[in-house]
Design an enzyme around this catalytic site. Sequence first.
Site, PDB file in Angstrom:
ATOM      1  CD  GLU A   1       2.161  12.924  10.726  1.00 47.74           C
ATOM      2  OE1 GLU A   1       3.237  12.426  10.388  1.00 47.74           O
ATOM      3  OE2 GLU A   1       1.070  12.308  10.649  1.00 47.74           O
TER       4      GLU A   1
ATOM      5  N   GLY B   1      -2.282   6.548   5.309  1.00 46.62           N
ATOM      6  CA  GLY B   1      -3.159   7.171   6.301  1.00 46.62           C
ATOM      7  C   GLY B   1      -3.700   6.138   7.288  1.00 46.62           C
TER       8      GLY B   1
ATOM      9  CB  ILE C   1      -0.912   0.039   1.250  1.00 46.68           C
ATOM     10  CG1 ILE C   1      -1.566  -1.334   1.504  1.00 46.68           C
ATOM     11  CG2 ILE C   1      -1.938   1.155   1.140  1.00 46.68           C
ATOM     12  CD1 ILE C   1      -2.498  -1.845   0.444  1.00 46.68           C
ATOM     13  CB  VAL C   2       1.991   3.263  -2.657  1.00 43.48           C
ATOM     14  CG1 VAL C   2       3.041   4.334  -2.911  1.00 43.48           C
ATOM     15  CG2 VAL C   2       2.522   1.897  -3.080  1.00 43.48           C
TER      16      VAL C   2
ATOM     17  CB  CYS D   1       5.376   9.889   8.833  1.00 46.50           C
ATOM     18  SG  CYS D   1       6.280   8.416   8.379  1.00 46.50           S
TER      19      CYS D   1
ATOM     20  CB  THR E   1       3.287  11.716   1.752  1.00 40.68           C
ATOM     21  OG1 THR E   1       3.101  10.407   2.304  1.00 40.68           O
ATOM     22  CG2 THR E   1       2.241  12.655   2.298  1.00 40.68           C
TER      23      THR E   1
ATOM     24  CG  LEU F   1      10.015   5.048   9.203  1.00 40.71           C
ATOM     25  CD1 LEU F   1      10.286   6.484   9.653  1.00 40.71           C
ATOM     26  CD2 LEU F   1      11.328   4.346   8.861  1.00 40.71           C
TER      27      LEU F   1
HETATM   28  C1  LIG Z   1       8.259   7.021   6.073  1.00 42.65           C
HETATM   29  C2  LIG Z   1       7.060   7.827   5.665  1.00 42.65           C
HETATM   30  O1  LIG Z   1       7.161   8.987   5.489  1.00 42.65           O
HETATM   31  S1  LIG Z   1       5.600   7.079   5.368  1.00 42.65           S
HETATM   32  C3  LIG Z   1       4.425   8.321   5.163  1.00 42.65           C
HETATM   33  C4  LIG Z   1       3.132   7.725   5.447  1.00 42.65           C
HETATM   34  N1  LIG Z   1       2.329   8.670   6.060  1.00 42.65           N
HETATM   35  C5  LIG Z   1       1.339   9.229   5.430  1.00 42.65           C
HETATM   36  O2  LIG Z   1       0.995   8.952   4.292  1.00 42.65           O
HETATM   37  C6  LIG Z   1       0.665  10.229   6.222  1.00 42.65           C
HETATM   38  C7  LIG Z   1      -0.699   9.846   6.463  1.00 42.65           C
HETATM   39  N2  LIG Z   1      -1.504  10.242   5.345  1.00 42.65           N
HETATM   40  C8  LIG Z   1      -2.487  11.095   5.486  1.00 42.65           C
HETATM   41  O3  LIG Z   1      -2.742  11.592   6.580  1.00 42.65           O
HETATM   42  C9  LIG Z   1      -3.291  11.396   4.262  1.00 42.65           C
HETATM   43  O4  LIG Z   1      -3.084  10.374   3.334  1.00 42.65           O
HETATM   44  C10 LIG Z   1      -2.947  12.751   3.624  1.00 42.65           C
HETATM   45  C11 LIG Z   1      -3.277  13.841   4.618  1.00 42.65           C
HETATM   46  C12 LIG Z   1      -1.492  12.812   3.215  1.00 42.65           C
HETATM   47  C13 LIG Z   1      -3.797  12.916   2.359  1.00 42.65           C
HETATM   48  O5  LIG Z   1      -5.145  12.868   2.716  1.00 42.65           O
HETATM   49  P1  LIG Z   1      -6.372  12.574   1.718  1.00 42.65           P
HETATM   50  O6  LIG Z   1      -5.896  12.246   0.358  1.00 42.65           O
HETATM   51  O7  LIG Z   1      -7.329  13.677   1.835  1.00 42.65           O
HETATM   52  O8  LIG Z   1      -7.080  11.376   2.419  1.00 42.65           O
HETATM   53  P2  LIG Z   1      -6.699   9.855   2.484  1.00 42.65           P
HETATM   54  O9  LIG Z   1      -5.268   9.604   2.253  1.00 42.65           O
HETATM   55  O10 LIG Z   1      -7.242   9.361   3.777  1.00 42.65           O
HETATM   56  O11 LIG Z   1      -7.455   9.179   1.281  1.00 42.65           O
HETATM   57  C14 LIG Z   1      -8.449   9.723   0.447  1.00 42.65           C
HETATM   58  C15 LIG Z   1      -9.327   8.617  -0.059  1.00 42.65           C
HETATM   59  O12 LIG Z   1      -8.555   7.687  -0.801  1.00 42.65           O
HETATM   60  C16 LIG Z   1      -8.735   6.398  -0.315  1.00 42.65           C
HETATM   61  N3  LIG Z   1      -7.498   5.623  -0.451  1.00 42.65           N
HETATM   62  C17 LIG Z   1      -6.311   5.886   0.104  1.00 42.65           C
HETATM   63  N4  LIG Z   1      -5.432   4.948  -0.259  1.00 42.65           N
HETATM   64  C18 LIG Z   1      -6.084   4.095  -1.063  1.00 42.65           C
HETATM   65  C19 LIG Z   1      -5.709   2.913  -1.749  1.00 42.65           C
HETATM   66  N5  LIG Z   1      -4.489   2.406  -1.663  1.00 42.65           N
HETATM   67  N6  LIG Z   1      -6.642   2.295  -2.502  1.00 42.65           N
HETATM   68  C20 LIG Z   1      -7.881   2.787  -2.580  1.00 42.65           C
HETATM   69  N7  LIG Z   1      -8.307   3.871  -1.948  1.00 42.65           N
HETATM   70  C21 LIG Z   1      -7.415   4.516  -1.186  1.00 42.65           C
HETATM   71  C22 LIG Z   1      -9.101   6.584   1.141  1.00 42.65           C
HETATM   72  O13 LIG Z   1      -9.778   5.459   1.647  1.00 42.65           O
HETATM   73  C23 LIG Z   1      -9.964   7.814   1.075  1.00 42.65           C
HETATM   74  O14 LIG Z   1     -11.240   7.458   0.662  1.00 42.65           O
HETATM   75  P3  LIG Z   1     -12.543   8.227   1.246  1.00 42.65           P
HETATM   76  O15 LIG Z   1     -12.360   9.649   0.801  1.00 42.65           O
HETATM   77  O16 LIG Z   1     -13.667   7.520   0.604  1.00 42.65           O
HETATM   78  O17 LIG Z   1     -12.469   8.049   2.720  1.00 42.65           O
END
Ligand SMILES: CC(=O)SCCNC(=O)CCNC(=O)[C@H](O)C(C)(C)COP(=O)(O)OP(=O)(O)OC[C@H]1O[C@@H](n2cnc3c(N)ncnc32)[C@H](O)[C@@H]1OP(=O)(O)O
Length: 464
Positions: free
Chosen positions: A339, A199, A114-115, A250, A118, A418
């Site tokens: 965050e 997320g 799962i990707v 993150c 960001t 991580l």
């Molecule tokens: C080492 C590292 O740095 S790892 C970094 C990992 N950390 C992160 O990604 C930070 C956490 N991520 C987040 O908080 C969020 O993804 C953000 C703030 C970056 C972006 O937020 P948004 O795009 O608005 O929301 P989010 O990521 O939750 O997803 C939007 C929609 O896509 C959907 N979606 C996300 N990933 C997928 C996937 N792989 N397949 C299908 N649908 C997906 C979600 O379920 C959501 O659907 P919904 O609107 O019906 O609920």
Amino acid sequence: MLRDIDLQSIQEVRNYLEEAKEAQKILAKMTQEEIDKIVESMANAAREEASRLAAMAVEETGFGNVADKTAKNLFAANDVYNSIKDVKTVGIIRRDEENRVWEIAQPVGIVAGIVPSTNPTSTVIFKSLIAVKAGNAIIFSPHPAAAKCTVEAARIMQEAAERAGAPKGLISCITQPTMAATNELMKHKLTDVILATGGPGLVKAAYSSGKPAYGVGPGNVPVYIHESANIAKAVELIIQSKTFDNGTICASEQALLVDESIKEKVVAELKQQGAYFLNEEEKQKVASIIMVNGSLNAKIVGKTPQVIAEMAGIEVPADVKVLVAEETGVGKEYPFSIEKLSPILAFYTVKGMEEASELALKLLEVGGLGHTVGIHAEDEKVIEAYTIDKPASRIIVNSGTTFGGIGATVNLMPSLTLGCGAIGNNVTSDNVTVTHLFNIKRVAFGVREMPKKDEAQKEAALTK
Ligand SMILES: CC(=O)SCCNC(=O)CCNC(=O)[C@H](O)C(C)(C)COP(=O)(O)OP(=O)(O)OC[C@H]1O[C@@H](n2cnc3c(N)ncnc32)[C@H](O)[C@@H]1OP(=O)(O)O
């Protein structure tokens, strides 16, 4: 009720799983040299395509910047690759002749990757390298906002693998990202392990799938600047780390906890090095755009301070690198304490280590338990006392937490996934790498015997 697009995407996943199963069977018969050649070819291709993929990711997501996303891709292609290239992953990987135990690597099989939006291309390079090196096939589920660049990164990895002798279908990526397809991938009987980075909702879905999963919880990294710190150096490292890819990693700093005795010097140094301290009115305006419906506002993620300021209706000079707000509160009612995944920092003043410790714990409880904390100090006694009880899997000392957390500037395993340990609802506190993607079978020789029954009875009678 499933839509046509859901049904199509589910079928796409099933096709990839069938292909992956056949491909993995072929990979499982390959020698270490053959697999190493494939992984080397993938790393080379990632290096060559690093900047093009970075540009695609920035264009599609609007997060971060091309130079830093290129560096992130190169980190996966170089640092991650170098850290795994000599690891034995095929056949008998260790013979402990003294204890008469041999260890045999057993690939997990098919990995669901799962990707996150960001890090949409670097995560693909990273996960492809560790999955294939461990003898597995991998299928990616891209974030809908980053599907094109994620699909392209997976295509590059597959083609490079094939050029070096890998079978077709070893690495693939869902082209129509729907939650139905992602759930199908995570729950399907052919999927063996999930590597979920993203997320909180998606990580939770991975854990609920019934499959073994490495999930990654959110971060909310507090960084303590102790009075013994080299202030100018600490600020330089923090600014470089916090602004990298506009704050999308993150492990990046979210809050500075600064000893009262050095506050003035730290503030002056921060200003000198490009920080903009928001006044009370500006602070309220920025606070109002950090969150929407109780969660982080995706529109500020990975944006420059100037874009964020404009969104908030304020103006900041063009050379500002990070927005800083003085804060005292912690919790969802205080948006600066969460965050932010953007170049925004909360600044807290503390009266020494104990107060810093309590505050760090509160900040982690807002959403970063088990992830990462940082400290800048020269006094090793302070470092030991501060770090020992922190509920964080990575405690980064005198280094930017972005680069420290991922293992770029400290001697931790280079990784873009991580683990946050049990306290962060994760199965591991490690930086996830190749060794998490194969199981170890142990061949154990008899080296001692159990006492015979009558001898055991005699011994028991004597000891009565
Ligand atoms: C080492 C590292 O740095 S790892 C970094 C990992 N950390 C992160 O990604 C930070 C956490 N991520 C987040 O908080 C969020 O993804 C953000 C703030 C970056 C972006 O937020 P948004 O795009 O608005 O929301 P989010 O990521 O939750 O997803 C939007 C929609 O896509 C959907 N979606 C996300 N990933 C997928 C996937 N792989 N397949 C299908 N649908 C997906 C979600 O379920 C959501 O659907 P919904 O609107 O019906 O609920």
